[in-house]
Design a protein around this motif. Sequence first.
Motif, PDB file in Angstrom:
ATOM      1  N   TYR A  36      30.221  66.685  15.970  1.00 24.73           N
ATOM      2  CA  TYR A  36      30.229  66.412  14.542  1.00 24.73           C
ATOM      3  C   TYR A  36      31.485  67.037  13.946  1.00 24.73           C
ATOM      4  N   LYS A  38      33.134  68.368  10.166  1.00 24.99           N
ATOM      5  CA  LYS A  38      32.700  68.744   8.815  1.00 24.99           C
ATOM      6  C   LYS A  38      33.895  69.125   7.955  1.00 24.99           C
ATOM      7  N   GLU A  42      31.213  68.820   2.266  1.00 23.28           N
ATOM      8  CA  GLU A  42      30.541  67.632   2.806  1.00 23.28           C
ATOM      9  C   GLU A  42      29.637  68.045   3.947  1.00 23.28           C
ATOM     10  N   GLY A  43      28.660  67.193   4.260  1.00 24.03           N
ATOM     11  CA  GLY A  43      27.823  67.460   5.418  1.00 24.03           C
ATOM     12  C   GLY A  43      28.528  67.062   6.702  1.00 24.03           C
ATOM     13  N   PRO A  44      28.033  67.537   7.846  1.00 25.83           N
ATOM     14  CA  PRO A  44      28.615  67.131   9.124  1.00 25.83           C
ATOM     15  C   PRO A  44      28.531  65.621   9.321  1.00 25.83           C
ATOM     16  N   PHE A  89      31.928  70.724  15.330  1.00 26.08           N
ATOM     17  CA  PHE A  89      30.762  71.316  15.965  1.00 26.08           C
ATOM     18  C   PHE A  89      30.351  70.482  17.165  1.00 26.08           C
TER      19      PHE A  89
END
Lengths: 117, 114
Positions: A36, A38, A42-44, A89
């Motif tokens: 992911y 990020k 913002e979200g992943p 991530f």
Amino acid sequence: DQQVKQNSPSLSVQEGRISILNCDYTNSMFDYFLWYKKYPAEGPTFLISISSIKDKNEDGRFTVFLNKSAKHLSLHIVPSQPGDSAVYFCADLTSGAGGTSYGKLTFGQGTILTVHP
Amino acid sequence: ETGVTQSPTHLIKTRGQQVTLRCSSQSGHNTVSWYQQALGQGPQFIFQYYREEENGRGNFPPRFSGLQFPNYSSELNVNALELDDSALYLCASSPKGESTDTQYFGPGTRLTVL
């Protein structure tokens, strides 16, 4: 319990070069991995995934490699662009135990990638 | 297609208080997961809801609870807030309730406990 570790807190790369982000895991039973990205505030965002039946998966500039014997995966970004600057991530996706079918993501600590123009 | 939304964006509470965070799933998604991301760490799984029932939980105490509604939106409730509860709370939705579904994240709610 599965542990997912990203041992490099940060990585700095020149635009156009390759970025290589690394991730280690402890438990071989867990066999579906994801990356992911990020951005701040913002979200992943899902980038790319790989399951243990493969050792490589490619999507455009992004390639993920899985080395099961070393319990290691890596994300290659070629060529790197300034817009790729973000926190990356790696995560493993675990299916629930005891007859349930839930998907739990276990994340590493993240690596901050900075791509310089 | 509307993505995952969360409210509020930021929240400040004091120790001992209770808080409710809200999440609207992406259209067509029936599964919602909640994660806590402390500063400098990766997100940690709190629990997952599928068709209004909790169907998986991480290592969080019972004062963390949730709900999922018939429209698949969700709430995370935290009672007796502690200073260590200060974190970014992320909600993620996924389409079918299959364990291998990709999870799509909202922007998060930043909770500060003083």
